[in-house]
Design a protein around this motif. Structure first.
Motif, short mmCIF file in Angstrom:
data_model
loop_
_atom_site.label_atom_id
_atom_site.label_comp_id
_atom_site.label_asym_id
_atom_site.label_seq_id
_atom_site.Cartn_x
_atom_site.Cartn_y
_atom_site.Cartn_z
N ALA A 39 0.87 -1.18 0.00
CA ALA A 39 0.00 0.00 0.00
C ALA A 39 0.90 1.22 0.00
O ALA A 39 1.93 1.24 0.67
CB ALA A 39 -0.89 0.00 1.22
N LEU A 40 0.53 2.18 -0.82
CA LEU A 40 1.24 3.46 -0.83
C LEU A 40 0.36 4.43 -0.08
O LEU A 40 -0.73 4.76 -0.54
CB LEU A 40 1.35 3.94 -2.27
N LEU A 41 0.82 4.85 1.08
CA LEU A 41 -0.03 5.65 1.94
C LEU A 41 0.54 7.04 2.10
O LEU A 41 1.74 7.21 2.29
CB LEU A 41 -0.13 4.95 3.30
N GLY A 42 -0.30 8.02 2.04
CA GLY A 42 0.17 9.38 2.24
C GLY A 42 -0.96 10.36 1.97
O GLY A 42 -1.96 9.99 1.36
N LYS A 182 -12.34 -8.74 -1.46
CA LYS A 182 -12.23 -9.40 -2.76
C LYS A 182 -10.81 -9.24 -3.31
O LYS A 182 -10.21 -10.19 -3.81
CB LYS A 182 -13.24 -8.75 -3.72
N LEU A 183 -10.29 -8.02 -3.19
CA LEU A 183 -8.95 -7.75 -3.69
C LEU A 183 -7.92 -8.62 -2.97
O LEU A 183 -7.03 -9.21 -3.58
CB LEU A 183 -8.57 -6.28 -3.48
N LYS A 184 -8.07 -8.66 -1.67
CA LYS A 184 -7.15 -9.44 -0.84
C LYS A 184 -7.20 -10.92 -1.27
O LYS A 184 -6.18 -11.57 -1.43
CB LYS A 184 -7.59 -9.28 0.62
N GLU A 185 -8.44 -11.38 -1.47
CA GLU A 185 -8.65 -12.77 -1.89
C GLU A 185 -8.00 -13.03 -3.24
O GLU A 185 -7.30 -14.03 -3.45
CB GLU A 185 -10.16 -12.96 -1.98
N PHE A 207 -5.18 -3.93 3.76
CA PHE A 207 -4.90 -4.54 2.47
C PHE A 207 -3.48 -5.11 2.38
O PHE A 207 -3.27 -6.19 1.85
CB PHE A 207 -5.11 -3.53 1.34
N ALA A 208 -2.53 -4.36 2.91
CA ALA A 208 -1.15 -4.61 2.50
C ALA A 208 -0.35 -5.45 3.49
O ALA A 208 -0.59 -5.43 4.69
CB ALA A 208 -0.45 -3.28 2.29
N ASP A 209 0.63 -6.18 2.95
CA ASP A 209 1.64 -6.82 3.78
C ASP A 209 2.67 -5.77 4.18
O ASP A 209 3.22 -5.78 5.25
CB ASP A 209 2.38 -7.91 3.00
N LYS A 210 2.95 -4.88 3.20
CA LYS A 210 3.94 -3.84 3.45
C LYS A 210 3.34 -2.50 3.07
O LYS A 210 2.76 -2.36 1.99
CB LYS A 210 5.17 -4.09 2.56
N VAL A 211 3.49 -1.55 3.96
CA VAL A 211 2.96 -0.23 3.68
C VAL A 211 4.12 0.73 3.42
O VAL A 211 5.10 0.73 4.16
CB VAL A 211 2.11 0.28 4.87
#
Lengths: 358, 287
Positions: A39-42, A182-185, A207-211
């Motif tokens: 995930a790209l968070l900001g 759904k996306l995760k699946e 959602f993410a394993d790594k953010v």
């Protein structure tokens, strides 16, 4: 599928003549491992979308290079990069049926029609669109359209990564959760690299394993949700992740330990004594508690959030938020607070000081 | 609760009714009046029934001008629509050139009809006009005052010059309303330039294009001033379109009955074609 690497990527959008060049992306070195869910968070305007468009080739960076599996693709056109991208607002080809929409990227790449049918049927099944394949795409609701946008990415067998640019913005709240799972699946099912841009920390963390946290055109920290919470490497990460965000308070250093409000605090590690620059301590509201001795404060506000209460206290000009459980008593007279030393971090010019164990 | 009836509110509608009556209904009825009777002036009328309509519908002169009109309208539509779309597609969508292009495009639309006719008349004169003289000196035998083909070409080119801008501007507005994400998605999906046009730009332009074609159809089908000033309907009758013919009958020959009947038929033809076209376009939309 491939590993995507950014090498010294910088990007500036063309400015009107006479205005100074401003970098929307100020040097990014980053590796996206094959098959990861990132995930790209900001906040808005921090360069997330710019970074995404550079991966997909919609933008060519001003400087630096992008490697897919060690091959330089910086100048490669979008169509040849095998990247799927889902945009903030659903894009469907209005005149086509759902089936034709999903088949569009395949037909553009001259896949035999029998194979197209097979793929489209398969993907429609995954996205619960099977019943509506022969409907006009224009007639679908926003979440249906967004599923089509997503489906156009998934049908392609050769995608290196699927990029999502705040894909759930226009989706109703109760469907958001559904689509996100759904996306995760799909990620678990297909194992394709997914990069998900959002400014919503809950979305990112679920959602993410790594953010990857971005701030002002740079990546400030990459980590698992737990790392971002417990060891923010930049004050911005502290603010941005967690609710309420981390308390950041000015301090000085004595013998490697921070001093705030004339209190020598112990932290989990010793800092170098020759730090120069703006010195601050960061402590999450979860790790501030009332105690018998410590820093004298005045209570300003108590907000009850059900299982927790957020208490805003003040020491001189500094406001400190604390998160305590519902049943914990709040001292009525001359309250004092203390910080949990294991979760107290020292920041110098906004970056965490990581040297020396105590 | 019983509502008391109060019919006074009808008076509030009266101004609109009056306006519509004076601006549409009464003039139209006057024409209907003339089309069913014969008059020799002095406000004396004789009932003729549908005689004038039969006469007009059977007249070869009407057939010929209707055919010329249909041919002219089809020609200008066949040229202006693709050309307009092509120009709109090649116009810049941002940057300093946008306003330059828009002003250049709007210029022909701002020129009065008779001025356009006069400009092209002088421009195309074979002995002194820039266009006419150049064509002749390049070896083409061109004289729009004497050759039907030259007259037609000049009329069509003049209309294209005058009105393509309208289609350009409408299509350009349609194109500008397409969000960037569509183009980006198309690039991601590997769409060719043709596919982008066919599946993104054309569908998004459809509504404005429908309006543009309707406007151009109506305007060109009723064209009067420009060919009247340029060729006066000549040489012979070769560029006598419906309006020019109608004016000749009504004001030249003062045959008010046939002219009135012809006006009504003319009006119904325009209405019918517009209705059929619009219904077809919109039925497609509903599917």
């Amino acid at each position: 599928m491939s590993r995507i690497e950014f090498k010294d990527v910088r990007h500036a959008y063309p400015q009107p003549a006479g205005q100074p060049q401003e970098y929307a992306l100020k040097e990014v070195n980053q590796v996206w491992e094959n098959g990861g869910a990132y995930a790209l968070l900001g906040p808005s305007g921090c360069g997330k979308t710019t970074l995404l468009n550079i991966i997909s080739g919609l933008l060519t960076p001003s400087e630096g290079s992008i490697l897919f599996n060690h091959d330089d693709v910086t100048r490669l056109p979008t169509a040849e990069r095998h990247i799927a991208q889902v945009f903030q607002f659903p894009v469907v080809y209005d005149t086509m049926t759902v089936f034709d929409n999903l088949a569009f990227p395949l037909r553009n790449r001259h896949m035999p029609e029998a194979r197209v049918k097979e793929r489209v049927t398969e993907i429609a099944e995954m996205l619960d669109l099977s019943g509506r394949l022969h409907q006009r795409a224009a007639g679908l609701t926003a979440d249906g359209k967004q599923k089509i946008s997503l489906g156009r990415g998934l049908v392609r067998e050769d995608v290196n990564a699927i990029l999502f640019d705040e894909p759930l913005t226009v989706i109703d709240p109760h469907l958001k959760w559904q689509l996100r799972s759904k996306l995760k699946e799909l990620h678990q099912q297909l194992g394709v690299t997914m990069i998900y841009v959002t400014h919503d920390q809950v979305e990112a963390l679920t959602f993410a394993d790594k953010v990857v946290v971005m701030h002002d055109g740079t990546v400030v920290q990459v980590g698992t949700p737990v790392e971002l919470f417990s060891r923010p490497s930049h004050t911005f990460v502290g603010y941005f992740i967690g609710s309420p965000g981390m308390n950041v308070l000015p301090c000085s250093i004595e013998n490697g330990h921070p001093v705030f409000a004339n209190n020598l605090l112990s932290s989990g590690y010793r800092a170098d004594t020759d730090l120069s620059g703006k010195l601050e301590i960061g402590i999450r509201p979860e790790f501030v508690s009332f105690s018998d001795d410590g820093i004298p404060v005045a209570i300003e506000k108590i907000e009850d959030l059900g299982r927790y209460q957020v208490v805003t206290v003040r020491h001189e000009s500094e406001q400190i938020k604390m998160l305590i459980s519902e049943d914990e008593p709040i001292p009525a007279e001359s309250p004092m607070i203390s910080f949990d030393p294991d979760n107290l971090r020292i920041y110098c010019d906004d970056w965490a000081v990581e040297t020396g164990d105590a | 609760m019983r509502k008391s009836t109060n019919q006074k509110a009808w008076w509030l509608v009266a101004p609109v009714l009056l306006l519509v009556a004076f601006n549409a209904f009464i003039p139209l009825m006057t024409v209907v009046n003339y089309s069913l009777q014969e008059t020799f002036g002095d406000n004396v009328f004789f009932w003729e029934g549908v005689t004038w309509f039969e006469q007009v519908l059977r007249s070869e002169r009407f057939h010929a001008s209707l055919l010329r009109q249909l041919l002219f309208t089809s020609m200008i539509l066949a040229i202006e629509v693709p050309l307009g779309i092509a120009v709109a597609l090649s116009m810049p969508r941002k940057g300093p050139w946008v306003s330059v292009c828009l002003v250049l495009m709007a210029l022909p639309l701002l020129i009065p009809w008779n001025v356009v006719g006069a400009m092209w008349n002088i421009f195309a004169l074979p002995d002194i006009g820039l266009l006419g003289y150049s064509l002749n000196s390049m070896g083409f035998d061109y004289n729009f005052t004497q050759q039907p083909v030259s007259a037609w070409m000049t009329t069509v080119v003049m209309d294209v010059w005058h009105w393509t801008s309208l289609i350009v501007l409408l299509c350009y507005a349609g194109l500008c309303s397409i969000p960037d994400a569509y183009y980006q998605a198309a690039r991601i999906d590997g769409a060719t330039g043709w596919a982008v046009f066919r599946y993104i730009q054309l569908p998004k332009m459809k509504r404005v294009l429908t309006i543009a074609i309707l406007l151009r159809f109506m305007d060109s089908f009723m064209i009067y001033t420009e060919p009247f000033v340029l060729t006066g309907g000549g040489p012979g009758n070769t560029t006598t379109f419906l309006s020019i013919d109608l004016v000749k009958i009504a004001l030249g020959q003062f045959d008010l009955g046939p002219a009135a009947a012809m006006s009504l038929i003319y009006f119904l033809v325009v209405l019918l074609i517009c209705w059929v076209f619009y219904t077809l376009m919109m039925r497609n939309e509903a599917q």
